[in-house]
Each structure stands twice: as C-alpha cells, then as structure tokens.
Design a protein around this motif. Structure first.
Motif, PDB file in Angstrom:
ATOM      1  N   MET A   1      38.843  21.140  43.390  1.00  0.00           N
ATOM      2  CA  MET A   1      38.344  23.203  43.576  1.00  0.00           C
ATOM      3  C   MET A   1      38.383  22.870  44.977  1.00  0.00           C
ATOM      4  N   HIS A   2      39.012  24.031  45.213  1.00  0.00           N
ATOM      5  CA  HIS A   2      38.827  25.290  46.379  1.00  0.00           C
ATOM      6  C   HIS A   2      37.573  25.388  46.591  1.00  0.00           C
TER       7      HIS A   2
ATOM      8  N   VAL B   1      28.311  26.977  54.800  1.00  0.00           N
ATOM      9  CA  VAL B   1      28.784  25.895  54.568  1.00  0.00           C
ATOM     10  C   VAL B   1      28.300  24.973  53.805  1.00  0.00           C
ATOM     11  N   ALA B   2      26.786  25.145  53.138  1.00  0.00           N
ATOM     12  CA  ALA B   2      26.267  23.886  52.769  1.00  0.00           C
ATOM     13  C   ALA B   2      25.733  24.035  51.551  1.00  0.00           C
ATOM     14  N   GLN B   3      26.453  25.357  51.152  1.00  0.00           N
ATOM     15  CA  GLN B   3      26.779  26.072  49.467  1.00  0.00           C
ATOM     16  C   GLN B   3      27.972  24.684  49.239  1.00  0.00           C
ATOM     17  N   VAL B   4      28.796  24.471  49.943  1.00  0.00           N
ATOM     18  CA  VAL B   4      29.833  23.900  48.725  1.00  0.00           C
ATOM     19  C   VAL B   4      29.902  22.547  48.568  1.00  0.00           C
ATOM     20  N   ASP B   5      29.937  22.014  47.122  1.00  0.00           N
ATOM     21  CA  ASP B   5      29.398  20.979  46.797  1.00  0.00           C
ATOM     22  C   ASP B   5      30.369  19.832  46.890  1.00  0.00           C
ATOM     23  N   VAL B   6      29.913  18.890  48.043  1.00  0.00           N
ATOM     24  CA  VAL B   6      31.404  18.140  48.292  1.00  0.00           C
ATOM     25  C   VAL B   6      31.507  17.297  46.806  1.00  0.00           C
ATOM     26  N   LYS B   7      30.716  17.058  45.377  1.00  0.00           N
ATOM     27  CA  LYS B   7      30.822  16.563  44.471  1.00  0.00           C
ATOM     28  C   LYS B   7      32.214  17.593  43.683  1.00  0.00           C
ATOM     29  N   GLN B   8      32.012  18.444  44.053  1.00  0.00           N
ATOM     30  CA  GLN B   8      33.609  19.240  42.751  1.00  0.00           C
ATOM     31  C   GLN B   8      34.589  19.681  44.490  1.00  0.00           C
ATOM     32  N   ALA B   9      34.296  19.781  45.927  1.00  0.00           N
ATOM     33  CA  ALA B   9      35.417  20.666  46.393  1.00  0.00           C
ATOM     34  C   ALA B   9      37.092  19.445  46.479  1.00  0.00           C
ATOM     35  N   THR B  10      37.440  19.610  46.578  1.00  0.00           N
ATOM     36  CA  THR B  10      38.877  19.479  46.752  1.00  0.00           C
ATOM     37  C   THR B  10      39.345  19.562  48.121  1.00  0.00           C
ATOM     38  N   SER B  11      38.854  20.866  48.251  1.00  0.00           N
ATOM     39  CA  SER B  11      39.470  20.945  49.721  1.00  0.00           C
ATOM     40  C   SER B  11      38.545  22.398  50.353  1.00  0.00           C
TER      41      SER B  11
END
Length: 317
Positions: free
Chosen positions: A1-2, A40-50
């Motif tokens: 997920m981007h 940037v802290a709102q990016v979910d690293v478990k979901q993000a692919t890019s």
C-alpha cells in the motif's frame, strides 16, 4: 500500500497533483493544515509498501523517516526546507534543494521534465515565489493574463491551507487534492464557474475584506509587525496577508501574529523579498519555531515574548 504524505498548502498539494497525474497510484493520503508538518509518523510501516513525502521538513520528521527506511520501504522525499542530516539509505530517493527561489512543486516539475508545468507555475505563485513563477511561465510562453489566472489559483489554494485545525479550512487538503487532480490543465479548472476555484475565490475575497481589523505593533525601516484576532478568518488569511505585505514593501521583513485561543500567538514571518534569508534563523530561536530562509513561523509565541521577537527581527535585518 502506498502512502502520499504532503503539506496542506499550495506547494504540497500541487506537487502531489503533478506526480499523480504523471504516475497515478491508489494511495493513503496523509496531510493536514499548513503548520501540521510532523506527518511522516502517521505512515503505518506494517501496511506501507512505498512512501512519497512532499513539502515537509525532513529535519522535523527524521525519527519517523528512519523508522520507515529501517523497514526497507522505498521512499521518495521532495522538499525545499532545512533537511538536517539526510539519512543514508538505498531505500531513500531525496530531492532536496533549500535555495530560497525554489519550492517543492518546481522540484517535482524538474523531476517530471515539465510534464505538468502549468501546475508548477500556480504552486510557485502560491508560495510567493513570483520571480521563479514568472520565469517558468515566460519559458512556457504564457501571456500576462494566463499568468494572473495561475497566480490567483495558487494564492487561493495556499490560502485554504492556513488554520489552527481542519475546521478552519474551507476544504480539507486531502479533499482539495482530489478535486484538483481531476484537471490535467489548470486553466480548465479556472474557467469552470462551478469549480473549487470559484468557491475559493469568493471565500478569499470575503476574508480579505476583514483585514482592516488588523492592528500594527511595529512599522519601522527593518520590519512591519501586525496582529490579527482569534478568529477563523484571521487564521485563514495570515499567510497570504504576509505575502501581500512582503510584495508591497520588498525591503522589509513582515510578521503576522494571529492570537491563539490560549493567549499565545501564531507567527508567520516573511524575510524581505530583496534579502530572502534569515526567517528560519529567527524563528528557531523561539519554542515551536521553524521554517525556511525566506518564510518561517512560530506556532505558540507567548505574549511576554512578543517584544523580544520584534527586537530579534529588527536586529537581524
């Protein structure tokens, strides 16, 4: 997920408009009011692919960015604010230029080889980089009338980004992005009397009529400082008003202090247009301050520090 992470002002939104017109992607949009920069802290690293990050100070988002990179997530980061120490990572593509005459949308325009350059002109005008906007518009062969239309579009989009919260804005930035990206050519948007352009034009005109309520705290050779009341309209006009004042007196620094509900002030500082440096240096001397050389701000300036702030501006310039 981007994930697309972007500033809610004209530069951030239009940078993403250009990118997604050129490279369409289904993405989670992360944005906020103009001063909401630690996104940037709102990016979910478990979901993000890019991840793509636009018009947000890397210096203010270092911890969150390093976390994303540590998870091996490819990240494109385009910005013109102070970056601090840029992480060394094969996953990071960083396009950073702090030159006072460029902005994120102009950097994206270069990245896309000018594919949606009309949009970049609007963004540069919106970020009050008039000389750079005119230079690009001239290269594109745009008439004076066309330039004025793009300037109005950029100003209105930028005006919409200012507020203490999303509730102050006419359009949440994510919604505004979705409305704008429907138009490959911004002139089609401008000429549509039922578009968001027309709605923002009317709202801008109504708010700017109230600027006469502003009070002047200082008006000297080096700087002019005005205050605005704790009202939604005042928060919306604070940035564009600062730009207007800077354009009227390019040898002065200008600060707009908008009263917060707790009695502190939200500061928008513009360096002199003829000496576009030092705004960030001044603002970072105060808690909650930051920005770039030509334009910076303070989120919560205590009332007892207003005099010190004015003296700091006067001494610097």
């Amino acid at each position: 997920m981007h994930f697309d992470v972007f500033n809610g002002d004209a530069d951030g939104i239009i940078a993403l408009v250009q990118l997604r017109l050129a490279e369409p992607k289904d993405s989670i949009l992360v944005t906020g009011v103009k001063r909401d920069i630690k996104l940037v802290a709102q990016v979910d690293v478990k979901q993000a692919t890019s991840v793509t990050v636009l018009d947000l100070s890397m210096e203010k988002n270092t911890i969150a960015l390093n976390k994303i990179l540590a998870h091996g997530i490819p990240t494109l980061y385009v910005d013109h604010h102070r970056p601090g120490d840029i992480p060394e990572s094969d996953q990071l593509t960083a396009i950073i230029d702090t030159d006072a005459n460029t902005c994120t949308s102009l950097l994206v325009n270069q990245y896309l080889n000018g594919k949606y350059a009309y949009w970049a002109v609007a963004a540069a005008f919106g970020d009050n980089m008039n000389a750079s906007a005119i230079e690009l518009a001239t290269q594109l062969g745009l008439s004076k009338d066309q330039q004025e239309k793009l300037k109005a579009l950029g100003i209105y989009i930028n005006y919409n980004g200012y507020g203490a919260s999303i509730d102050d804005l006419h359009y949440p930035p994510a919604e505004l992005f979705k409305l704008l990206i429907a138009f490959e050519n911004p002139f089609v948007l401008i000429d549509d009397e039922h578009s968001v352009f027309s709605a923002l034009e009317q709202a801008y005109s109504q708010d700017m009529q109230k600027v006469k309520l502003a009070q002047t705290l200082a008006d000297e050779k080096q700087c002019k400082v005005i205050t605005l009341p704790d009202e939604a309209w005042a928060r919306r006009v604070s940035g564009v008003l600062g730009n207007d004042l800077a354009n009227q007196s390019p040898n002065k620094a200008h600060a707009v202090l908008t009263e917060n509900s707790d009695g502190t002030y939200r500061v928008s500082l513009r360096a002199p247009l003829n000496d576009k440096q030092g705004a960030d240096t001044i603002c970072i001397q105060f808690p909650t301050g930051g920005g770039r050389a030509a334009a910076a701000g303070i989120n919560y300036l205590p009332a007892e520090l207003v005099s010190k702030f004015i003296e700091t501006v006067k001494l610097y310039y």
